[in-house]
Write an enzyme that holds these catalytic residues in place. Structure first.
Site, PDB file in Angstrom:
ATOM      1  N   ASN A 118       0.790  -1.220   0.000  1.00  0.00           N
ATOM      2  CA  ASN A 118       0.000   0.000   0.000  1.00  0.00           C
ATOM      3  C   ASN A 118       0.827   1.278   0.000  1.00  0.00           C
ATOM      4  O   ASN A 118       0.411   2.284  -0.567  1.00  0.00           O
ATOM      5  CB  ASN A 118      -0.931  -0.001   1.216  1.00  0.00           C
ATOM      6  CG  ASN A 118      -1.762   1.252   1.308  1.00  0.00           C
ATOM      7  OD1 ASN A 118      -2.692   1.447   0.536  1.00  0.00           O
ATOM      8  ND2 ASN A 118      -1.412   2.124   2.257  1.00  0.00           N
ATOM      9  N   ASP A 132       0.143   8.848  -4.908  1.00  0.00           N
ATOM     10  CA  ASP A 132      -1.018   9.736  -5.047  1.00  0.00           C
ATOM     11  C   ASP A 132      -1.283  10.560  -3.796  1.00  0.00           C
ATOM     12  O   ASP A 132      -2.175  11.407  -3.788  1.00  0.00           O
ATOM     13  CB  ASP A 132      -2.277   8.967  -5.466  1.00  0.00           C
ATOM     14  CG  ASP A 132      -2.659   7.854  -4.508  1.00  0.00           C
ATOM     15  OD1 ASP A 132      -2.211   7.872  -3.344  1.00  0.00           O
ATOM     16  OD2 ASP A 132      -3.420   6.953  -4.921  1.00  0.00           O
ATOM     17  N   ASP A 189      -8.520   5.427   0.229  1.00  0.00           N
ATOM     18  CA  ASP A 189      -7.310   5.065  -0.516  1.00  0.00           C
ATOM     19  C   ASP A 189      -6.073   5.396   0.325  1.00  0.00           C
ATOM     20  O   ASP A 189      -5.181   4.563   0.494  1.00  0.00           O
ATOM     21  CB  ASP A 189      -7.288   5.822  -1.843  1.00  0.00           C
ATOM     22  CG  ASP A 189      -6.085   5.483  -2.716  1.00  0.00           C
ATOM     23  OD1 ASP A 189      -5.199   4.744  -2.270  1.00  0.00           O
ATOM     24  OD2 ASP A 189      -6.036   5.976  -3.858  1.00  0.00           O
ATOM     25  N   ASP A 221       1.653   7.139  -0.252  1.00  0.00           N
ATOM     26  CA  ASP A 221       0.648   6.201  -0.742  1.00  0.00           C
ATOM     27  C   ASP A 221       0.880   5.879  -2.212  1.00  0.00           C
ATOM     28  O   ASP A 221       0.881   6.779  -3.065  1.00  0.00           O
ATOM     29  CB  ASP A 221      -0.749   6.799  -0.553  1.00  0.00           C
ATOM     30  CG  ASP A 221      -1.836   5.769  -0.729  1.00  0.00           C
ATOM     31  OD1 ASP A 221      -1.930   4.876   0.125  1.00  0.00           O
ATOM     32  OD2 ASP A 221      -2.580   5.859  -1.725  1.00  0.00           O
ATOM     33  N   ASP A 256       0.470   4.863  -6.011  1.00  0.00           N
ATOM     34  CA  ASP A 256      -0.552   5.094  -7.026  1.00  0.00           C
ATOM     35  C   ASP A 256      -0.609   3.877  -7.949  1.00  0.00           C
ATOM     36  O   ASP A 256       0.238   3.709  -8.835  1.00  0.00           O
ATOM     37  CB  ASP A 256      -0.210   6.354  -7.832  1.00  0.00           C
ATOM     38  CG  ASP A 256      -1.276   6.697  -8.855  1.00  0.00           C
ATOM     39  OD1 ASP A 256      -2.257   5.935  -8.972  1.00  0.00           O
ATOM     40  OD2 ASP A 256      -1.111   7.720  -9.547  1.00  0.00           O
ATOM     41  N   ASP A 309      -1.517  -7.118   3.180  1.00  0.00           N
ATOM     42  CA  ASP A 309      -1.785  -6.083   4.169  1.00  0.00           C
ATOM     43  C   ASP A 309      -2.677  -4.987   3.595  1.00  0.00           C
ATOM     44  O   ASP A 309      -2.518  -4.576   2.441  1.00  0.00           O
ATOM     45  CB  ASP A 309      -0.453  -5.472   4.628  1.00  0.00           C
ATOM     46  CG  ASP A 309      -0.626  -4.452   5.731  1.00  0.00           C
ATOM     47  OD1 ASP A 309      -1.130  -4.827   6.802  1.00  0.00           O
ATOM     48  OD2 ASP A 309      -0.269  -3.273   5.519  1.00  0.00           O
ATOM     49  N   HIS A 339      -7.462  -0.436   1.274  1.00  0.00           N
ATOM     50  CA  HIS A 339      -6.922   0.848   0.842  1.00  0.00           C
ATOM     51  C   HIS A 339      -6.295   0.780  -0.552  1.00  0.00           C
ATOM     52  O   HIS A 339      -5.724   1.757  -1.019  1.00  0.00           O
ATOM     53  CB  HIS A 339      -5.864   1.325   1.839  1.00  0.00           C
ATOM     54  CG  HIS A 339      -6.342   1.335   3.255  1.00  0.00           C
ATOM     55  ND1 HIS A 339      -7.136   2.329   3.762  1.00  0.00           N
ATOM     56  CD2 HIS A 339      -6.166   0.449   4.265  1.00  0.00           C
ATOM     57  CE1 HIS A 339      -7.412   2.076   5.039  1.00  0.00           C
ATOM     58  NE2 HIS A 339      -6.835   0.934   5.355  1.00  0.00           N
ATOM     59  N   GLU A 342      -6.064  -8.818   4.471  1.00  0.00           N
ATOM     60  CA  GLU A 342      -6.581  -8.089   5.628  1.00  0.00           C
ATOM     61  C   GLU A 342      -7.538  -7.015   5.112  1.00  0.00           C
ATOM     62  O   GLU A 342      -7.126  -5.922   4.739  1.00  0.00           O
ATOM     63  CB  GLU A 342      -5.441  -7.443   6.420  1.00  0.00           C
ATOM     64  CG  GLU A 342      -5.945  -6.645   7.618  1.00  0.00           C
ATOM     65  CD  GLU A 342      -5.088  -5.436   7.937  1.00  0.00           C
ATOM     66  OE1 GLU A 342      -5.219  -4.918   9.057  1.00  0.00           O
ATOM     67  OE2 GLU A 342      -4.304  -4.992   7.073  1.00  0.00           O
TER      68      GLU A 342
END
Length: 484
Positions: free
Chosen positions: A103, A160, A197, A203, A205, A234, A238, A263
């Site tokens: 993520n 992002d 997200d 984070d 993209d 994991d 998101h 998860e």
């Protein structure tokens, strides 16, 4: 091995002594003996530092091999230690499951300048500003690795969002502005906080084609390098559903026997079922609904209606897609998702997942070996060894439920041709009680005892196959034939 069971082989507060992989390798034979068929290993990748549990991912290609973030080994050990632990598990018939964190990235090497919008933390769809320029730690060049295994460098346009503006020394939630930027589509991620997200750090993209291609290249390298046979995924709520489904489908072309579970932390069965459908059932999910029921039952004691213990759970609706668990590293005391099942209820809770046929149960390291430090808890190893033994030898055949009293429920396992022994399980969340159960006429005249040792009684099955089985208050008993 007839009955699959996972062990999550870590907890949050393990010592950062870089010896955990070695301990796991030494423990592999014992784990096999008690009936563990899969081991979920903690994240093996270089994270923000030696004390990082593994979720502050820095470099997916560094398994404890390069001098980065102030250390060569990770919290758990070196790359060689990791590979040796994997081999030890496989030599004892145990499938190694790697914890995969896709993520986000953390601990960037270089500051970069780009434009963002500051977003409302409780409604990520609402911008609090017009686009403006910040600096962020989004340049990942991995100088310690020197392009070994991959020459891919990460830059601001591969992300992002982020949570720190180094130019103005401010924290917040910043959405990066640029071509094809913005959060994942609303129907692709969880809708909490407007659009969930963004979770933490930088984070990733997953709309960027270079990111998708790179992560597939990494998956091939990782599977070939380590030989793991499974993924624990994991924070999937998101991450774009389409990306995750495609990524796991691709991984299964590389490793056809790959087992994966995710998860998806959502205590809502309708949303969970929709997610499974949206990802084409490419992987199973942890049963958050059941965990929350177990947690609530442990909190409420006799006020909890045990006949509803499986209501709203994944294992009740889609047992073939459910990974059941009592506790994990996020739910233990002191953690963000703290929902610790009370100690008195732990044996009952594990009985509810280990002594039933639905779902794939996962035993938590902290419950098996205990936890030390500020959030200490005892070991339940003695109870778990017995429950795991019963799971291997008795959880077969027809399962009959007696969920007819709010404080005392029971079920029986009739056994099958290969496992002809019968089992009766009785549990109470209030005072001592009993349950009258049909064990079948084939068991008539046989004497049953409580394998868990909670009740000293010996129960003789009546001629018609019925008998009354006792249970102590706030306890669980598992009755099997005495001569076996």
């Amino acid at each position: 091995m007839d009955k699959h069971t996972i062990m999550q082989y870590f907890e949050w507060y393990l010592p950062a002594d870089s010896q955990h992989w070695k301990r796991l390798a030494e423990d592999a034979e014992h784990l096999s003996q008690i009936g563990i068929g899969m081991v979920w290993m903690p994240p093996a990748f270089k994270a923000t530092g030696l004390n990082d549990v593994g979720y502050g991912i820095y470099d997916l290609y560094d398994l404890g091999e390069f001098d980065q973030k102030g250390t060569i080994p990770t919290k758990y050990g070196t790359k060689d230690d990791y590979l040796e632990a994997i081999q030890a598990l496989k030599q004892h018939g145990i499938r190694p499951i790697a914890d995969i964190v896709l993520n986000h990235k953390a601990g960037g090497d270089e500051l970069e300048t780009f434009q963002v919008r500051k977003m409302n933390p409780t409604n990520r769809q609402e911008a609090l500003s017009e686009p403006y320029e910040i600096q962020g730690w989004t340049g990942f060049t991995f100088p310690g690795r020197q392009k070994q295994y991959s020459d891919f460098n990460w830059h601001w346009y591969h992300f992002d969002g982020l949570d720190y503006d180094a130019l103005h020394e401010e924290t917040g939630i910043y959405q990066i502005v640029g071509d094809n930027k913005g959060w994942a589509d609303q129907n692709q991620v969880d809708t909490e906080n407007g659009n969930y997200d963004y979770l933490m750090f930088d984070d990733i993209d997953f709309k960027h084609p270079d990111v998708v291609a790179h992560l597939k290249e990494w998956a091939q390298w990782f599977l070939e390098t380590t030989g793991v046979t499974g993924f624990r995924l994991d924070a999937v709520k998101h991450i774009s559903e389409d990306f995750m489904a495609d990524f796991i489908a691709y991984a299964k072309t590389l490793q056809p026997e790959l087992y994966a579970f995710g998860e998806f932390w959502k205590d809502d069965i309708d949303t969970t079922l929709r997610y499974l459908d949206g990802t084409n059932y490419q992987y199973d999910l942890v049963d958050v609904g059941l965990h929350m029921n177990l947690y609530q039952a442990s909190q409420n004691g006799a006020d909890y209606d045990l006949t509803t213990i499986f209501d709203g759970s994944l294992v009740q609706i889609k047992p073939q897609s459910s990974v059941t668990f009592v506790e994990n590293h996020d739910t233990q005391a002191g953690q963000a998702l703290q929902s610790k099942v009370e100690d008195w209820f732990k044996p009952i809770a594990y009985g509810l997942i280990l002594l039933r046929q639905e779902g794939l149960p996962c035993v938590f390291y902290g419950d098996y070996y205990g936890i030390e430090g500020d959030f200490a808890q005892p070991s339940f190893q003695e109870d778990l060894d017995k429950l795991l033994y019963l799971r291997q030898h008795y959880v077969y055949g027809q399962q009959t439920d007696y969920f007819d009293h709010p404080n005392c429920i029971a079920w029986t396992q009739s056994g099958d041709e290969e496992h002809p022994q019968s089992l009766a399980v009785v549990l109470s969340n209030s005072e001592a009680g009993w349950k009258r159960l049909d064990m079948g006429t084939l068991n008539a005249g046989k004497t049953f005892v409580d394998y868990l040792g909670r009740c000293a009684d010996k129960i003789v099955i009546e001629e018609d196959g019925w008998a009354s089985f006792p249970v102590q208050g706030g306890s669980i008993s598992a009755w099997i034939e005495e001569s076996i």
